[in-house]
Design an enzyme around this catalytic site. Sequence first.
Site, PDB file in Angstrom:
ATOM      1  N   ASP A   1       4.855  -5.552 -96.586  1.00 48.79           N
ATOM      2  CA  ASP A   1       5.602  -7.235 -96.630  1.00 48.79           C
ATOM      3  C   ASP A   1       7.152  -6.179 -96.276  1.00 48.79           C
ATOM      4  OD1 ASP A   1       6.967  -8.950 -97.653  1.00 48.79           O
ATOM      5  OD2 ASP A   1       6.870  -9.235 -99.530  1.00 48.79           O
TER       6      ASP A   1
ATOM      7  N   HIS B   1      14.618 -14.716 -94.809  1.00 52.33           N
ATOM      8  CA  HIS B   1      14.428 -15.908 -95.453  1.00 52.33           C
ATOM      9  C   HIS B   1      16.034 -16.987 -94.516  1.00 52.33           C
ATOM     10  CE1 HIS B   1      12.600 -13.998 -99.354  1.00 52.33           C
ATOM     11  NE2 HIS B   1      12.445 -14.549 -98.183  1.00 52.33           N
TER      12      HIS B   1
END
Length: 485
Positions: free
Chosen positions: A284, A366
Site C-alpha cells: 500500500d 487522499h
Amino acid sequence: MKNQLLLSSFLIFSLTTYAQEKDGLIYAKMQTENALFLKSKAPDSIQILSSKNNLSVINFHPILAEKLHDKLGHGHGYIYQSSKEEAINSLHSERVSKKATAYNYTISENAFINTILNDVDENEIEKNILLLENFKTRFHTRQEANDAVFKMKEVWENLITLYNRSDISVKVVDHISTPMKSLILTINGTEHKDEYVIIGGHIDSIVGWDLNSQSYAPGADDNASGIATITEVLRVLLKNNFKPQRTVEIMAYAAEEVGLRGSKEIAEKYRNDTKNVIGYVQFDMTNYKGSTEDIFIYTDDYTNKELNNFLMQLMDTYNTSGLHQFTYGTSECGYACSDHASWADFGYPAALPFEAKFGEHNSSIHTVNDTYANLGNSSTHAAKFTKLGIEYVVEAAKQSNILATEEIKNSSNTIFVSNKVLHYKFNTNQSISFYIVDATGKRIKNESKKLSNGTVDLTNLNNGFYIAIFEIGDGKTISHKFVIK
Ligand SMILES: [Zn+2]
C-alpha cells in the site's frame, strides 16, 4: 436447510448493514486511545461500546475518521464491523488473543531469484498505475471502482493466457459491506496446496471524506502503485514459469479507505474456513521516496516479527548478490492503517513494507494531487518493492520440486541414481536438456542431450541433497530428487 439458514442470516446481515448506514453511523473497532481522542473532539457522535487490550468497539460517524486521519496521516485507523454483535464479538473472541504463529521462513531459491530480478520493468508498473488513475475515481460506491476491478481482472487474465497457465485462476469476490468487489488470483501449489502465501493491496481510492466530492480521486500512489507492484510481481513470475510448492494468492481489495472492508471480509472467511496462511504481505503506497532509506518495514503490534525479520533478511541476502542495493528502516503507523491489519486481526502473520518513514510519506494522498505526474512520472521506487515482493513470494512458497511425478509413475519414463551415476529414459523423440540444483538452489550442471535415454556422471558432486530437472521438448518438465553420500 443449510442454504436456508445461510440465506436468512444473510438477509438479517444486509438489513443490519443497511439500517446502521442509513443514519450514517457505523460500528467499528479502533485503538482505545483514538476512540477517546474522538470522544473528546465530538462526544455526541461516538459511543464506546466495549474495550479490551487497548482496543475499543465503537458506534460512530465515519466523518470523524477524518479527524483521525489528520492525526494518523495514512489510513483511517479503524476496521469496519457489520453489526453491533459482530463488533463486540471481534473484541472478545479467542482469535484476538491468539498470537499468529509464523512459518519458519528460509532462503534457498537464490539461483532462480538471481536470474529473474532483472525482468522487473518500470514501464509495466507505470502502465498499470496510469491505467488505474485514468478511471478518475475508484471510490468504493462509484461505478468506476468496479470498472477498475474488472479491468484489472482482465490484465491478470491476459497474463495467464499469455503464459499458458491452467493452474492459475482469478475470482471476483462480492462483499456485504460495500458494493465494490475484490479480486483474488490463485496459483495452485504443487506440493502444499493448503498452505497460502499471499500478497495484496487495495484498489479503491478516496479524496477527503465528503461523499459528494468523490468524482475525482486519482489515487496514483494510494494505491494504484501497490496494485501495479503486485501485478508486476505476477508478470515476472509467470514469464519465468514459476510454479510454487505452496499456493500463492494475489489480492486486490475493495473499500480499504472506509474501514478495510474488503480485506476484513476475506480474512474472516479464511479464518472461518481454517485456511493456513503462511504469511501475508501488504503493498500500500510504494512509489514515493520520502525518506533517506528505500523501504520501511512497519513493526506495529499488528505485524508479525518473524515475517518482518524475514523481509529484512531477504533484502540483506539479495543486496549481497549485487542485483540491488536497498537500504531499509523501520517505522510504525498505528492500528488498522492498511489491509494487513485485517489479516493480523484474524490471527495471521502479516507485514507492511512501506514507501517511507511514517510522516515522511506522500502528503498528496487522499487529495486530487495524488497523480502519477506528481510522482515524477517514474516508477523507480515501486520497482524496489516489486523485487522484494518477488523475493518474498518465491522464498515463502518455494519452487516446485515435483513438477510431473504422475508422468514418472504412469509411464515408461525412469530416472534413478546408482553408484554416482544418474540414469534416465524418457518415452519421447524430442530433445532433452537437464540441469542439477543443489540444496541452496544453485545450478551446478547444465546440459542438452539428443538421446531419450542415457547416463550422467555425478562423481564430482559433494555429498548432499540434489534435484535433477529434465526439460523435454517444448517445456514439459520432470524432476527427481536424489542424495549423494
Ligand atoms: Zn492506501
